[in-house]
Design a protein around this motif. Structure first.
Motif, PDB file in Angstrom:
ATOM      1  N   ASP A   7       0.819  -1.212   0.000  1.00 33.11           N
ATOM      2  CA  ASP A   7       0.000   0.000   0.000  1.00 33.11           C
ATOM      3  C   ASP A   7       0.852   1.260   0.000  1.00 33.11           C
ATOM      4  O   ASP A   7       0.359   2.340  -0.329  1.00 33.11           O
ATOM      5  N   ASP A   8       2.122   1.143   0.355  1.00 38.86           N
ATOM      6  CA  ASP A   8       3.007   2.307   0.355  1.00 38.86           C
ATOM      7  C   ASP A   8       4.083   2.186  -0.733  1.00 38.86           C
ATOM      8  O   ASP A   8       5.174   2.703  -0.593  1.00 38.86           O
ATOM      9  N   SER A   9       3.746   1.495  -1.820  1.00 42.30           N
ATOM     10  CA  SER A   9       4.662   1.322  -2.953  1.00 42.30           C
ATOM     11  C   SER A   9       4.008   1.817  -4.234  1.00 42.30           C
ATOM     12  O   SER A   9       2.791   1.819  -4.351  1.00 42.30           O
ATOM     13  N   HIS A  10       4.832   2.201  -5.181  1.00 38.63           N
ATOM     14  CA  HIS A  10       4.344   2.522  -6.515  1.00 38.63           C
ATOM     15  C   HIS A  10       5.461   2.277  -7.528  1.00 38.63           C
ATOM     16  O   HIS A  10       6.630   2.199  -7.169  1.00 38.63           O
ATOM     17  N   LEU A  11       5.082   2.142  -8.799  1.00 43.99           N
ATOM     18  CA  LEU A  11       6.023   1.826  -9.861  1.00 43.99           C
ATOM     19  C   LEU A  11       6.536   3.069 -10.561  1.00 43.99           C
ATOM     20  O   LEU A  11       5.826   4.064 -10.686  1.00 43.99           O
ATOM     21  N   ALA A  12       7.750   2.977 -11.069  1.00 43.45           N
ATOM     22  CA  ALA A  12       8.258   3.990 -11.981  1.00 43.45           C
ATOM     23  C   ALA A  12       7.444   3.872 -13.282  1.00 43.45           C
ATOM     24  O   ALA A  12       6.932   2.795 -13.608  1.00 43.45           O
ATOM     25  N   PRO A  13       7.307   4.966 -14.036  1.00 42.09           N
ATOM     26  CA  PRO A  13       6.463   4.941 -15.239  1.00 42.09           C
ATOM     27  C   PRO A  13       6.814   3.860 -16.258  1.00 42.09           C
ATOM     28  O   PRO A  13       5.932   3.330 -16.925  1.00 42.09           O
ATOM     29  N   ASP A  14       8.085   3.486 -16.375  1.00 37.96           N
ATOM     30  CA  ASP A  14       8.480   2.502 -17.390  1.00 37.96           C
ATOM     31  C   ASP A  14       8.662   1.090 -16.828  1.00 37.96           C
ATOM     32  O   ASP A  14       9.099   0.189 -17.547  1.00 37.96           O
ATOM     33  N   ALA A  15       8.305   0.861 -15.583  1.00 42.62           N
ATOM     34  CA  ALA A  15       8.556  -0.440 -14.944  1.00 42.62           C
ATOM     35  C   ALA A  15       7.832  -1.586 -15.647  1.00 42.62           C
ATOM     36  O   ALA A  15       8.415  -2.650 -15.885  1.00 42.62           O
ATOM     37  N   VAL A  16       6.574  -1.395 -15.982  1.00 41.13           N
ATOM     38  CA  VAL A  16       5.805  -2.476 -16.600  1.00 41.13           C
ATOM     39  C   VAL A  16       6.340  -2.799 -17.993  1.00 41.13           C
ATOM     40  O   VAL A  16       6.573  -3.967 -18.322  1.00 41.13           O
ATOM     41  N   SER A  17       6.561  -1.783 -18.809  1.00 40.99           N
ATOM     42  CA  SER A  17       7.065  -2.049 -20.163  1.00 40.99           C
ATOM     43  C   SER A  17       8.460  -2.665 -20.115  1.00 40.99           C
ATOM     44  O   SER A  17       8.759  -3.588 -20.887  1.00 40.99           O
ATOM     45  N   ASN A  18       9.323  -2.205 -19.206  1.00 38.21           N
ATOM     46  CA  ASN A  18      10.651  -2.814 -19.065  1.00 38.21           C
ATOM     47  C   ASN A  18      10.528  -4.281 -18.655  1.00 38.21           C
ATOM     48  O   ASN A  18      11.212  -5.146 -19.206  1.00 38.21           O
ATOM     49  N   MET A  19       9.665  -4.554 -17.700  1.00 37.83           N
ATOM     50  CA  MET A  19       9.484  -5.918 -17.219  1.00 37.83           C
ATOM     51  C   MET A  19       9.046  -6.844 -18.352  1.00 37.83           C
ATOM     52  O   MET A  19       9.615  -7.917 -18.541  1.00 37.83           O
ATOM     53  N   VAL A  20       8.047  -6.436 -19.112  1.00 31.34           N
ATOM     54  CA  VAL A  20       7.535  -7.281 -20.188  1.00 31.34           C
ATOM     55  C   VAL A  20       8.626  -7.530 -21.227  1.00 31.34           C
ATOM     56  O   VAL A  20       8.846  -8.675 -21.658  1.00 31.34           O
ATOM     57  N   LYS A  21       9.347  -6.483 -21.645  1.00 32.28           N
ATOM     58  CA  LYS A  21      10.415  -6.644 -22.643  1.00 32.28           C
ATOM     59  C   LYS A  21      11.471  -7.637 -22.164  1.00 32.28           C
ATOM     60  O   LYS A  21      11.913  -8.506 -22.921  1.00 32.28           O
ATOM     61  N   ILE A  22      11.883  -7.508 -20.923  1.00 32.29           N
ATOM     62  CA  ILE A  22      12.917  -8.390 -20.364  1.00 32.29           C
ATOM     63  C   ILE A  22      12.400  -9.813 -20.255  1.00 32.29           C
ATOM     64  O   ILE A  22      13.080 -10.771 -20.617  1.00 32.29           O
TER      65      ILE A  22
END
Length: 182
Positions: free
Chosen positions: A58-73
């Motif tokens: 609940d006290d975490s959030h992602l950097a804007p490119d985290a999801v796209s980086n994760m999927v690519k990797i």
């Protein structure tokens, strides 16, 4: 474009769930009537339908490119045996590295470089859906703490890797409150 959001309200009484429900109609809000600890994560994991499931506190959030980086990797052939991707986690209040154990204390390796690790922190990590289907979720007998280690052992046992991936970034505002580690 194909991102699903699931928010599990783990027994809060401050109106957060209703605020999310009212202001973010595309978010699937699941309300629990009491704080169930890591069982709340299990409810979210069971609700999510994606190929990859990102876990945040609940006290975490992602950097804007985290999801796209994760999927690519993750879509690279050499990563087909990766079951969990642990993100680089930074405290946004002071810039300190929350995942310092994986960066600073793992022998003579280049800091900030991806590597295989022994566990992960659910405040910023992703797991493959098929791995969850194979090994199960967090053990409900643990309320909090050691849950990631227990799940990690089952993931290794099933033949999957857990990797630290610093190109995927999340932020975790560590609590200043004293915690009871028992």
């Amino acid at each position: 474009p194909n991102v699903e959001f699931v928010v599990v309200d783990n027994g809060s009484i401050d109106g957060t769930a209703q605020m999310v429900y009212d202001n973010f109609p595309d978010v699937n809000v699941v309300r629990l009537h009491k704080n169930t600890g890591m069982t709340g994560y299990n409810v979210g994991l069971a609700t999510a339908r994606g190929k990859y499931v990102i876990m945040l506190d609940d006290d975490s959030h992602l950097a804007p490119d985290a999801v796209s980086n994760m999927v690519k990797i993750w879509e690279l052939d050499e990563n087909k045996d990766v079951g969990v991707m642990a993100f680089r986690v930074i405290n946004p209040n002071n810039g300190s590295l929350v995942t310092h154990l994986w960066e600073e204390r793992l022998g003579d390796v280049e800091p900030g470089r991806e590597r295989e690790i022994t566990s992960f922190a659910a405040c910023g990590a992703a797991v493959r859906r098929d791995v969850l289907d194979q090994v199960g979720f967090f053990d409900d007998d643990f309320f909090l703490y050691a849950t990631e280690d227990d799940l990690s052992i089952r993931i290794w046992d099933a033949g999957h890797k857990i990797v630290y991936e610093p190109r995927c970034l999340s932020y975790h505002r560590e609590s200043g409150l004293m915690r009871n580690w028992k």
